[in-house]
Motif scaffolding. Structure first.
Motif, PDB file in Angstrom:
ATOM      1  N   HIS A   9      58.898  38.977  52.028  1.00 42.28           N
ATOM      2  CA  HIS A   9      58.100  38.848  53.251  1.00 42.28           C
ATOM      3  C   HIS A   9      56.643  38.522  52.966  1.00 42.28           C
ATOM      4  O   HIS A   9      55.895  38.137  53.874  1.00 42.28           O
ATOM      5  CB  HIS A   9      58.206  40.128  54.081  1.00 42.28           C
ATOM      6  N   ASP A 160      63.344  46.798  55.121  1.00 35.33           N
ATOM      7  CA  ASP A 160      63.071  45.396  55.427  1.00 35.33           C
ATOM      8  C   ASP A 160      61.645  45.250  55.941  1.00 35.33           C
ATOM      9  O   ASP A 160      61.344  44.331  56.690  1.00 35.33           O
ATOM     10  CB  ASP A 160      64.074  44.882  56.469  1.00 35.33           C
ATOM     11  N   ALA A 164      58.683  45.030  51.408  1.00 34.78           N
ATOM     12  CA  ALA A 164      59.992  45.156  50.767  1.00 34.78           C
ATOM     13  C   ALA A 164      60.038  44.401  49.436  1.00 34.78           C
ATOM     14  O   ALA A 164      59.543  43.277  49.323  1.00 34.78           O
ATOM     15  CB  ALA A 164      61.084  44.643  51.702  1.00 34.78           C
ATOM     16  N   HIS A 184      73.265  45.908  51.722  1.00 34.32           N
ATOM     17  CA  HIS A 184      72.299  44.865  52.077  1.00 34.32           C
ATOM     18  C   HIS A 184      71.967  43.971  50.871  1.00 34.32           C
ATOM     19  O   HIS A 184      70.912  43.323  50.847  1.00 34.32           O
ATOM     20  CB  HIS A 184      71.007  45.496  52.607  1.00 34.32           C
ATOM     21  N   GLN A 195      67.178  45.379  47.916  1.00 36.28           N
ATOM     22  CA  GLN A 195      65.867  45.329  48.577  1.00 36.28           C
ATOM     23  C   GLN A 195      65.424  46.755  48.880  1.00 36.28           C
ATOM     24  O   GLN A 195      66.141  47.490  49.557  1.00 36.28           O
ATOM     25  CB  GLN A 195      65.963  44.509  49.859  1.00 36.28           C
TER      26      GLN A 195
END
Length: 295
Positions: A9, A160, A164, A184, A195
């Motif tokens: 991100h 998330d 992350a 995930h 993650q």
């Protein structure tokens, strides 16, 4: 690929993050180099602060050499004691520090006991000694947490959020991986990534804030009383660590319970720091100006 650490991100992808370097055929772990840097820079900061506040910086060098040795030993003992189920089966690993395994709270406790003994032998004001040393301790913890980054350890559960962090599944210890992480898993270029919360980063940033606050209290606050910086450290570090410890998947447990020992200690440290600050503050208000700083 294996060796890559990603922060998707944030748009950051770090390739070939090494765990060690080879010098003359001898492997030196990045974890150890980061801890060494944390200790050296922390001691340097303490000595400069001692000089700036009119104290004998050489005495802090002597103290630092002793406290570093004792703290490392105590940090390892703490980790081994609360991981005894593993080490009683693998006793040869007890002295192996190359893969991590130093618990900060063991070092803090060992350092505090060393400060008590040192202050009595050298006839130093214990609270002033602890105030000055707390700045270096918080700094060392801030830098030292990056050793966990190179070791791909001490991370939190699945998240998330903005920060992350993605790690190759094959690069981490299997017992730190939860089912939620596996649920995930993301496959990138044929490599499976988990993650997680980068708890090393959370704690490093939190400790940076603690360092700045302690420096402000020591250098900028006009009305001083010994113990303020040290007990502020206990309060703030305890609060931050209690929260961060709750995110981690590698917690050390009190034997026979489901209570994370470091999280419990964090809460107790925060409470002790808060109560001590309150009591010292009340006591300082009853004394004439200047009397609080007498040895």
């Amino acid at each position: 690929m294996v060796g890559t650490i990603r922060f998707p991100h944030l748009g950051i992808s770090l390739s070939h993050v090494i765990r060690s370097v080879s010098i003359g055929g001898f492997e030196i772990a990045c974890y150890g180099m980061v801890l060494a840097a944390a200790m050296v820079t922390g001691l340097f900061l303490v000595m400069r602060l001692a000089r700036f506040t009119g104290q004998d910086e050489d005495s802090y060098f002597d103290f630092g050499m002793i406290v570093i040795l004792v703290s490392v030993i105590c940090a390892r003992i703490y980790y081994v004691v609360f991981s005894w189920d593993y080490y009683r089966v693998h006793p040869s690993e007890i002295l192996n520090l190359r893969e991590g395994g130093l618990a900060i709270y063991g070092g803090v406790i060992g350092g505090a006991l060393t400060a008590v003994i040192y202050s009595r032998i050298r006839k130093k004001n214990l609270l002033q000694l602890l105030d000055t040393a707390a700045v270096g301790l918080a700094w060392g913890q801030m830098v030292g947490r990056w050793g966990n980054f190179f070791n791909r350890e001490a991370f939190g559960g699945y998240t998330d959020n903005l920060f992350a962090m993605q790690l190759p599944l094959d690069d981490v210890r299997s017992w730190e991986v939860t089912q939620e992480m596996l649920d995930h898993t993301e496959i990138i270029d044929g490599v499976s990534y988990i993650q997680v919360h980068p708890t090393f980063l959370y704690e490093s940033l939190w400790n940076l804030g603690v360092v700045l606050i302690l420096l402000f209290l020591i250098l900028k606050v006009k009305k001083q009383f010994f113990g303020r910086a040290f007990f502020t450290y206990l309060l703030l570090y305890g609060i931050g660590r209690a929260w961060i410890e709750g995110l981690r998947t590698d917690q050390l447990w009190i034997p026979g319970t489901e209570i994370p020992v470091s999280q419990l200690l964090s809460v107790l440290f925060a409470i002790a720091g808060g109560i001590s600050l309150f009591l010292l503050s009340r006591k300082s208000k009853k004394k004439p100006v200047g009397e609080n700083n007498r040895k």
